[in-house]
Design a protein around this motif. Structure first.
Motif, PDB file in Angstrom:
ATOM      1  N   ASN A   4       0.811  -1.230   0.000  1.00  0.00           N
ATOM      2  CA  ASN A   4       0.000   0.000   0.000  1.00  0.00           C
ATOM      3  C   ASN A   4       0.840   1.274   0.000  1.00  0.00           C
ATOM      4  N   LYS A   5       2.153   1.143  -0.060  1.00  0.00           N
ATOM      5  CA  LYS A   5       2.979   2.354  -0.147  1.00  0.00           C
ATOM      6  C   LYS A   5       4.312   2.024  -0.811  1.00  0.00           C
ATOM      7  N   ASN A   6       4.941   3.065  -1.337  1.00  0.00           N
ATOM      8  CA  ASN A   6       6.313   2.896  -1.792  1.00  0.00           C
ATOM      9  C   ASN A   6       7.238   3.533  -0.760  1.00  0.00           C
ATOM     10  N   LEU A   7       8.524   3.587  -1.055  1.00  0.00           N
ATOM     11  CA  LEU A   7       9.479   4.185  -0.120  1.00  0.00           C
ATOM     12  C   LEU A   7       9.761   5.608  -0.588  1.00  0.00           C
ATOM     13  N   SER A   8       9.430   6.567   0.257  1.00  0.00           N
ATOM     14  CA  SER A   8       9.666   7.955  -0.158  1.00  0.00           C
ATOM     15  C   SER A   8      11.173   8.239  -0.150  1.00  0.00           C
ATOM     16  N   ILE A   9      11.537   9.284  -0.844  1.00  0.00           N
ATOM     17  CA  ILE A   9      12.959   9.680  -0.892  1.00  0.00           C
ATOM     18  C   ILE A   9      13.461   9.983   0.522  1.00  0.00           C
ATOM     19  N   PRO A  39      15.995   2.150  -7.508  1.00  0.00           N
ATOM     20  CA  PRO A  39      14.939   3.150  -7.770  1.00  0.00           C
ATOM     21  C   PRO A  39      13.537   2.543  -7.882  1.00  0.00           C
ATOM     22  N   ASP A  40      13.452   1.213  -8.068  1.00  0.00           N
ATOM     23  CA  ASP A  40      12.120   0.590  -8.131  1.00  0.00           C
ATOM     24  C   ASP A  40      11.307   0.858  -6.866  1.00  0.00           C
ATOM     25  N   LEU A  41      11.988   1.111  -5.758  1.00  0.00           N
ATOM     26  CA  LEU A  41      11.259   1.323  -4.500  1.00  0.00           C
ATOM     27  C   LEU A  41      10.477   2.632  -4.494  1.00  0.00           C
ATOM     28  N   GLN A  42      10.808   3.509  -5.426  1.00  0.00           N
ATOM     29  CA  GLN A  42      10.027   4.755  -5.531  1.00  0.00           C
ATOM     30  C   GLN A  42       8.954   4.656  -6.624  1.00  0.00           C
ATOM     31  N   GLY A  43       8.746   3.438  -7.145  1.00  0.00           N
ATOM     32  CA  GLY A  43       7.724   3.254  -8.187  1.00  0.00           C
ATOM     33  C   GLY A  43       6.316   3.514  -7.670  1.00  0.00           C
TER      34      GLY A  43
END
Lengths: 237, 480
Positions: free
Chosen positions: B179-184, B357-361
């Protein structure tokens, strides 16, 4: 145009329109009075009692009581808070409210009120009623464990959706929400877009898809207590 | 009072493990051990609780059976619900967020166990005064190490919070994704500390490695025995804690089965019920209940995998396997070394993922054709975890079966207790502190989570009772 009525809430003079309830007039003036069964788009009902205020020293439900000239209303006092706290407490112990895995957690008005009133655990004994879940409909379900009998769905289905899907059956501790058809939600003409579903203040009526899709930190009451929107309006003025 | 010489020693509860267990040891007339059992005395209920509930609630409900590695249950249930909603392949963002959550959990759980529960035994000695042989004693004598344990646990919890929303019992993994990605901001906060975590993980690995190598003569036979080993591995045989197929090997390293899909687990695993424990005894079907029991967890995983896909952990694995000439390591106390290899592996994986970078998808969810039965397996910190569910056409759970890692390690823990009892207790005239400690040390090597295995909570004073054959109480000691 209706007449202007001047009355007092917590020592502050407030003006409302004739025919308004205390809750409506207070809200227009930026004073939040807690409520669960009351909803702007629905007719006043007065079932949950969470909006109890003292009117000229007597307990009344603000959502049904009309304002009157020179009326003295007490809402923000320890005496009133104690009454409301007990009512919220009773709503918790009367059902089976497992906030820790409820998908409405963070968006639930009952839970948000408990937080606002600093209730960490009920003081009354749990009743642990046996209630049925209705999962028959492909897109909507009823979890009666979480129902607080506010009748928002009953009124919304009748007045907004013009369907009358819901009604109450039973009395006293056996009272529960039921549907107007045989016995299952799937047998009714309810639709997933009906107002009656989204208007539920707790997790009793839920759309099946999209559960837990909103992460922590983005849910309705994650950052500000319930009623903050109304109170902000007053501060902004 | 009875005059028979047969004696029963009871250790209850066992301390510095998660949950409430008890040990009984039966001695015959010659004061030789006839039987030693590790009892799980708590009641298990979660498989029943979830029946009737909507399937999407399960990943959130089921994790509540534990506060130490709830992420394992959260992810295993979510993987099962992926199958139910027909999500056969998650989006890269969803899969990698879940993996990050899992490595964060493995790091914190292993750190908690090693630094707080086990280090008193290793650093202060089995026979040290119990007044100092605890985490407070470690803090006094090895303050840096104690702080590292706390800080590694904290870091792992922060990873869990960033991926699931909360440090304990979050909602991140949902059927079909996350339900969420990893923000910067979240990424940068975690990246800022990862080098330090790697350093501490290397240090802990060295402590565990040095202890094992330096004390090999002493610990090689301590609570040790040959056994089968089981875990999931990736299709190419690589260690994979989040996903893979089942592999089992025997004590010599011969394959029993390999690449068995999770859905087919009942073809290769069965469970036996014994009347003296709430915990079941799983075994490999092909071998049978007598000899088909197996070990799971860090030791089993390092034994079963062909390689590890992070460089430092792979180097450590090679060194670990060299001790037993490339054969499976069957030394119970080697669990600690294996556990620290996995801790370093988790830190390496966290670093790798944080730079992905996939974690910010933004693509978080997929769905497909609805199914009514699902089996999922993850490697929890303590070992292989099975979740099996059936769902009716109204979306309600109608059957749930969990085989948790401590359940798989049930028979091995009993064997370890029996071995230690035979070697150290037999012939002893009384219950000594050191004697009982050794029983606990052997159990603790498995990092058992008894809350998890029986799904309840317990208080933990230690009561030791010595009974004669007729049940008459001869001796009793209480500590804690």
């Amino acid at each position: 145009m209706s007449e202007t009525i001047t009355f007092t809430i917590d020592g502050v003079k407030v003006q409302g329109a004739g025919g308004q309830t205390i809750l409506q007039a207070a809200q227009d003036a930026g004073v939040y009075i807690p409520r669960l069964c009351a909803k702007e788009e629905l007719s006043p009902f007065g079932s949950c009692r969470v909006c109890t205020v003292l009117v000229d020293g007597r307990p009344q439900t603000a959502c049904t009581y009309p304002i009157a000239e020179d009326m003295i209303v007490e809402s923000d006092s320890e005496q009133v808070a104690a009454i409301r706290r007990d009512i919220i407490d009773m709503l918790f112990v009367e059902g089976n409210h497992y906030c820790m895995f409820c998908e409405t957690s963070g968006d639930c008005e009952l839970q948000a009120l408990a937080y606002r009133f600093g209730i960490t655990a009920p003081k009354f004994p749990y009743m642990f009623p046996k209630r049925e879940i209705d999962m028959s409909h492909p897109e909507i379900f009823i979890d009666r464990d979480r129902c607080i009998l506010c009748a928002r769905c009953v009124r919304a289905s009748r007045d907004l959706d013009e369907k009358a899907v819901f009604q109450f059956v039973g009395r006293g501790p056996d009272k529960r929400i039921a549907v107007n058809a045989e016995s299952r939600l799937v047998d009714t003409n309810i639709d997933v877009t009906d107002e009656a579903i989204s208007i539920c203040p707790v997790g009793a009526l839920i759309r099946k898809k999209g559960s837990y899709a909103v992460p922590y930190g983005q849910r309705k009451y994650d950052h500000e207590p319930i009623g903050s929107d109304i109170e902000k309006a007053r501060k902004a003025e | 009072m009875s005059t028979t010489d047969t004696k029963r020693i009871v250790i209850e509860p066992v301390t510095r493990v998660e949950g409430h267990g008890k040990v009984t040891i039966l001695l015959d007339e010659q004061k030789q051990v006839t039987e030693a059992r590790f009892h799980i005395v708590e009641f298990r209920g979660f498989e029943r609780f979830v029946q009737g509930r909507p399937f999407w609630e399960v990943p959130v409900i089921i994790q509540r059976l534990c506060g130490i590695c709830p992420v394992s249950h959260h992810l295993c249930a979510a993987k099962a619900m992926d199958i139910i909603v027909g999500a056969d392949k998650l989006t890269p963002t969803a899969e990698k967020m879940r993996r990050l959550m899992h490595y964060g959990q493995t790091l914190q759980s292993h750190a908690l166990h090693f630094f707080h529960l086990v280090s008193p035994d290793l650093l202060l000695g089995f026979d040290a005064d119990p007044k100092i042989r605890n985490v407070i004693g470690v803090i006094e004598k090895f303050p840096d190490l104690a702080v590292q344990g706390v800080m590694m646990r904290k870091y792992g919890q922060e990873v869990i919070k960033a991926t699931s929303g909360k440090k304990i019992h979050g909602t991140g993994a949902i059927p079909g994704g996350i339900n969420k990605n990893l923000s910067i901001e979240e990424r940068d906060a975690l990246l800022a500390d990862i080098d330090q975590q790697m350093e501490w993980a290397r240090g802990a690995l060295k402590v565990a490695r040095d202890y094992t190598v330096e004390n090999l003569d002493k610990i090689a036979s301590f609570g040790s025995f040959d056994s089968n080993h089981l875990s999931i591995v990736r299709q190419d045989g690589c260690l994979d804690l989040y996903d893979g197929n089942l592999r089992a090997i025997d004590a010599e390293g011969n394959s029993i089965f390999d690449q068995v899909a999770p859905k087919d687990y009942l073809n290769v695993i069965a469970e036996e019920v014994r009347n003296w424990s709430y915990m079941k005894f799983p075994f490999i079907k092909e071998i049978g209940p007598e000899n088909g029991w197996y070990r799971v967890g860090p030791l089993a995983r390092i034994n079963t995998c062909d390689f590890i896909d992070t460089p430092e952990a792979e180097a450590a694995r090679k060194e670990f396997m060299a001790v037993t000439d490339g054969k499976p390591n069957n030394i119970t106390m080697a669990y600690h070394w294996a556990r620290m290899i996995e801790t370093l592996h988790s830190a390496e994986k966290i670093q790798e993922l944080l730079n992905d970078p996939d974690l910010q998808g933004e693509d978080l969810l997929v769905t497909g054709e609805r199914r009514d039965e699902a089996v999922a397996i993850v490697e929890a910190p303590r070992g292989t975890l099975f979740h099996h569910y059936k769902v009716n056409d109204q979306d309600q759970i109608v059957m749930a079966n969990l085989i948790v890692s401590t359940t798989s390690n049930n028979e091995p823990m009993n064997r370890a207790v029996r071995k230690v009892a035979q070697d150290h207790i037999a012939g002893a005239a009384e219950i000594t502190e050191g004697l009982l400690n050794r029983v606990e040390v052997a159990i603790r090597a498995y990092d058992p989570c008894l809350s998890c295995a029986t799904h309840a909570l317990g208080q933990m004073p230690l009561i030791v009772e010595l009974y004669d054959a007729d049940g008459g109480l001869i001796d009793k000691k209480v500590k804690g």
